[in-house]
Design an enzyme around this catalytic site. Structure first.
Site, short mmCIF file in Angstrom:
data_model
loop_
_atom_site.label_atom_id
_atom_site.label_comp_id
_atom_site.label_asym_id
_atom_site.label_seq_id
_atom_site.Cartn_x
_atom_site.Cartn_y
_atom_site.Cartn_z
N LYS A 179 1.02 -1.80 -0.07
CA LYS A 179 0.25 0.23 -0.32
C LYS A 179 0.66 1.19 0.20
O LYS A 179 -0.13 2.16 -0.50
CB LYS A 179 -1.01 0.22 1.05
CG LYS A 179 -1.84 1.00 1.61
CD LYS A 179 -2.73 1.77 0.60
CE LYS A 179 -3.78 2.48 0.19
NZ LYS A 179 -4.77 2.41 0.67
N LYS A 247 0.33 11.62 6.61
CA LYS A 247 0.44 10.02 7.32
C LYS A 247 0.78 8.64 6.76
O LYS A 247 2.00 8.03 6.17
CB LYS A 247 -0.95 9.63 7.74
CG LYS A 247 -0.78 8.22 8.32
CD LYS A 247 -2.47 7.95 9.10
CE LYS A 247 -3.31 7.68 8.12
NZ LYS A 247 -3.40 6.33 7.96
#
Length: 303
Positions: A179, A247
């Site tokens: 990811k 993030k």
């Protein structure tokens, strides 16, 4: 399918991604418990046949899917009398499966999985998804999975209702790493399109025609298909937040550091999103990086 054909399933976290994922599961899985910190978000799903849990304890099914922003949110569901671990213990659930669908640190989720298995016999799958809200609604997500292969086999019937590309990447943490790689491309594309649109406007080109040209050539992408309108109408509300993009980029660079790699493009983009968040635009969709780039240029013009 009848409920007894599959392990009992729960989904925790009914945000922009979790809610449509739950809808897909309700259509095809045969029984679903849902939980959300703000309980009112579960009402519509209860109307569609879901069972609402009032605490993590009540949501302790054989397989628990979590769709939450970070690993700390998942960890907070486990301890205490009303936590998941107490729920599994009370039910005598052997070897439960906890799925982390959020984008989290590869190193942190690998360590978390090892600890949970050692201390509680809990099998953790890191299974982040890509495809955005549209992919969640249509059940066409890409799901990248790290962790135990047997646990993945048990979770696959649920995953197949939510995604069309499901791949086991390896040991715990490898789904999260995949990811992170995905997010390099997403953040890079969003920033590149923003720069292209800024240059087009600066040179007096029609942004709508520019978008049409990008969509018709090698520069086309899922980002443009889902979000192209945002660069035209300037509406950056909702969607995947810049704060979450930052993030993710922090995880990217943390993973790069662990692998002794330098990623110059990701470093530049991380700084840009850091600036966007610092300017107070963190809640906007990540395509709002256009605003940050425009503000930078306005500041240069004014000096």
């Amino acid at each position: 399918m009848p409920e007894h054909d599959h392990p009992a399933l729960a989904l925790m976290g009914l945000g922009p991604m979790g809610e449509p994922m739950a809808r897909r599961l309700l259509k095809g899985y045969g029984g679903l418990t849902v939980w959300n910190r703000t309980a009112s978000k579960a009402k519509a799903l209860v109307g569609l046949g879901a069972r609402a849990a009032t605490s993590p304890f009540e949501a302790a099914a054989d397989i628990v899917l979590t769709v939450l922003p970070d690993l700390s949110h998942v960890e907070s569901l486990l301890p205490g009398d009303e936590g998941l671990i107490a729920g599994w213990t009370a039910r005598g659930t052997a070897r439960p499966i906890l799925v982390v669908h959020g984008t989290v640190s590869p190193g942190a989720v690998a360590a978390f999985g090892e600890q949970m298995l050692r201390d509680h016999g809990l099998r953790v799958l890191d299974a982040p998804v890509s495809g955005g809200i549209v992919g969640a609604e249509n059940g066409t997500l890409s799901i990248m999975v790290g962790g135990d292969e047997d646990a993945l086999r048990s979770a696959t019937p649920a995953f197949q209702l939510m995604g069309t590309t499901i791949r086991h990447m390896g040991l715990g943490g490898s789904g999260a790493l995949a990811k992170a790689c995905n997010q390099i491309v997403v953040a890079g594309t969003v920033t590149a399109v923003s720069e292209a649109m800024l240059l087009a406007r600066g040179g007096g080109l029609d942004p709508s025609v520019m978008l049409e040209l990008l969509r018709g050539g090698l520069a086309d992408s899922e980002v443009l298909r889902q979000k192209g309108h945002r660069w035209i109408d300037g509406d950056f509300t909702g969607g995947g937040s810049a704060q979450n993009q930052l993030k993710d980029l922090n995880f990217v660079l943390g993973a790069a550091q662990a692998a002794h790699l330098e990623l110059p493009l990701s470093t530049v983009i991380q700084n840009l999103f850091g600036e966007m968040v610092a300017r107070g635009d963190g809640a906007l969709d990540h395509t709002g990086i256009l605003r940050t780039l425009a503000q930078r240029n306005n500041a240069l013009t004014e000096t």
